[in-house]
Design a protein around this motif. Structure first.
Motif, mmCIF file in Angstrom:
data_model
loop_
_atom_site.group_PDB
_atom_site.id
_atom_site.type_symbol
_atom_site.label_atom_id
_atom_site.label_comp_id
_atom_site.label_asym_id
_atom_site.label_seq_id
_atom_site.Cartn_x
_atom_site.Cartn_y
_atom_site.Cartn_z
ATOM 1 N N LEU A 160 -49.305 -78.619 119.094
ATOM 2 C CA LEU A 160 -48.681 -78.324 117.807
ATOM 3 C C LEU A 160 -49.151 -76.950 117.352
ATOM 4 O O LEU A 160 -50.356 -76.685 117.298
ATOM 5 C CB LEU A 160 -49.074 -79.382 116.772
ATOM 6 C CG LEU A 160 -48.586 -79.159 115.337
ATOM 7 C CD1 LEU A 160 -47.101 -79.416 115.234
ATOM 8 C CD2 LEU A 160 -49.342 -80.065 114.367
ATOM 9 N N GLU A 180 -38.806 -79.246 122.253
ATOM 10 C CA GLU A 180 -39.394 -79.307 120.912
ATOM 11 C C GLU A 180 -39.407 -80.737 120.393
ATOM 12 O O GLU A 180 -38.435 -81.490 120.568
ATOM 13 C CB GLU A 180 -38.581 -78.414 119.964
ATOM 14 C CG GLU A 180 -39.111 -78.354 118.546
ATOM 15 C CD GLU A 180 -38.313 -77.408 117.653
ATOM 16 O OE1 GLU A 180 -38.763 -77.133 116.541
ATOM 17 O OE2 GLU A 180 -37.236 -76.953 118.091
ATOM 18 N N TRP A 237 -39.432 -82.325 114.510
ATOM 19 C CA TRP A 237 -39.930 -82.385 113.134
ATOM 20 C C TRP A 237 -38.996 -81.578 112.233
ATOM 21 O O TRP A 237 -38.609 -80.465 112.569
ATOM 22 C CB TRP A 237 -41.335 -81.797 113.039
ATOM 23 C CG TRP A 237 -42.404 -82.604 113.707
ATOM 24 C CD1 TRP A 237 -43.098 -82.270 114.828
ATOM 25 C CD2 TRP A 237 -42.909 -83.875 113.282
ATOM 26 N NE1 TRP A 237 -44.000 -83.253 115.153
ATOM 27 C CE2 TRP A 237 -43.905 -84.246 114.212
ATOM 28 C CE3 TRP A 237 -42.618 -84.718 112.222
ATOM 29 C CZ2 TRP A 237 -44.620 -85.435 114.110
ATOM 30 C CZ3 TRP A 237 -43.327 -85.907 112.123
ATOM 31 C CH2 TRP A 237 -44.307 -86.254 113.055
ATOM 32 N N VAL A 249 -44.266 -75.755 111.261
ATOM 33 C CA VAL A 249 -44.799 -76.392 112.461
ATOM 34 C C VAL A 249 -43.808 -76.280 113.617
ATOM 35 O O VAL A 249 -42.592 -76.293 113.422
ATOM 36 C CB VAL A 249 -45.138 -77.884 112.227
ATOM 37 C CG1 VAL A 249 -46.218 -78.045 111.185
ATOM 38 C CG2 VAL A 249 -43.899 -78.684 111.855
ATOM 39 N N LYS A 250 -44.366 -76.153 114.808
ATOM 40 C CA LYS A 250 -43.623 -76.273 116.054
ATOM 41 C C LYS A 250 -44.485 -77.102 117.006
ATOM 42 O O LYS A 250 -45.559 -76.668 117.419
ATOM 43 C CB LYS A 250 -43.366 -74.903 116.689
ATOM 44 C CG LYS A 250 -42.293 -74.073 116.030
ATOM 45 C CD LYS A 250 -40.913 -74.532 116.424
ATOM 46 C CE LYS A 250 -39.857 -73.553 115.896
ATOM 47 N NZ LYS A 250 -38.486 -74.012 116.202
ATOM 48 N N GLU A 251 -44.032 -78.314 117.309
ATOM 49 C CA GLU A 251 -44.700 -79.109 118.322
ATOM 50 C C GLU A 251 -43.839 -79.091 119.574
ATOM 51 O O GLU A 251 -42.638 -79.399 119.512
ATOM 52 C CB GLU A 251 -44.926 -80.548 117.855
ATOM 53 C CG GLU A 251 -45.740 -81.364 118.853
ATOM 54 C CD GLU A 251 -46.083 -82.753 118.336
ATOM 55 O OE1 GLU A 251 -46.609 -83.546 119.143
ATOM 56 O OE2 GLU A 251 -45.832 -83.035 117.159
#
Length: 286
Positions: free
Chosen positions: A9, A94, A97, A20-22
């Motif tokens: 993350l 990705e 989220w 956020v980028k998970e």
């Protein structure tokens, strides 16, 4: 060879607002020599643990402006840092989220997991060759309860399927497109502003007040491809796979009820599937 399933993350802060980028990253290399296979000589082999650490360091230093840009950063790093790398390919997907909204107001640091399709990308490059970028969406589950049929198909002694002019059309969609040789694209703008995902949904469902009749899964696949190519000029080639889910009307006569397509049972297996790749003429002539 390479490293699969590098999950992390990346949190970015702008004052009180968080982003956020998970992601899950897979990076594979091909080296200029096969001596590690043929001779057991590992002198030019970059350990897969090193590959993992490079990906994490690039995420820390560069952030993830877009999936595609991060994939390009990874490819560029391996090509410019290691002379023994002949080819690099990176796949990134990705975790979906989305920023949480409360009464229409976006929250500054809360997010919700929305499993309505997973965005992914690929970048690949050979030494002395162009950097090529692909993008796509997978695990997108779609259904419409009418305006679909299947009639006039070929029949022989093995055919038991009845013709239907009103059925449920349901399936899981995989869609992957190529931007061709990489240019200075704003990939997030193409994704969000040109709304490729919305093109897919529009072509699948038709107008919201009346829908659009689909004579087959194949025709629906083609409608999706044609709409994306007509609205998104950066897309050169698009592949669509639609894995079908069928529903049978439950016979409820023994329960003393008439079932007018109100209770249906999903067919667990086997599943149908149709796929097509469509591209611009000039791309194939190039």
């Amino acid at each position: 060879y390479g490293k699969n399933t590098i999950k992390f993350l990346r949190l970015h802060r702008e004052g009180k607002k968080h982003f956020v980028k998970e992601v899950e990253v897979c990076t594979h290399l091909r080296l200029t020599s096969a001596q590690e296979y043929l001779e057991g000589n590992n002198s030019i082999v970059i350990p897969t643990d090193t590959i993992k650490n490079i990906v994490l360091v690039l995420a820390k230093k560069n952030g993830i402006p877009s999936l595609e840009q991060f994939a390009m950063d990874i490819c560029n790093h391996f090509m410019t840092t290691f002379c023994q790398v002949a080819y690099v390919k990176t796949y990134i997907q990705e975790v979906p989220w989305q920023r949480l909204h409360e009464n229409g107001v976006p929250h500054i640091h809360s997010f919700i997991f929305v499993p309505d399709g997973i965005r992914f990308c690929e970048a690949e490059q050979c030494r002395n060759g162009p950097l090529v970028v692909f993008a796509g969406i997978k695990d997108l589950k779609l259904m419409k309860t009418t305006q679909s049929g299947f009639e006039g198909f070929y029949k022989n002694e093995h055919t038991t399927l009845p013709e239907r002019h009103d059925r449920i059309l349901c399936g899981e969609l995989f869609c992957k497109w190529s931007y061709g040789e990489c240019k200075d694209f704003d990939f997030d703008c193409i994704w969000y502003m040109n709304k490729i995902r919305e093109c897919i949904l529009e072509a699948f469902s038709g107008p919201p007040d009346c829908g659009q009749y689909s004579p087959s899964y194949q025709k629906t696949v083609n409608c999706i491809q044609m709409l994306v190519l007509s609205k998104v000029p950066q897309v050169q080639v698009i592949e669509v796979v639609l894995n079908n889910t069928f529903y049978n009307v439950l016979d409820m006569k023994n329960l003393g009820l008439t079932n007018d397509k109100e209770v249906l049972i999903p067919v667990e297996a086997p599943h149908g599937s149709c796929a097509c790749t469509l591209g611009r003429k000039q791309f194939f002539e190039a």
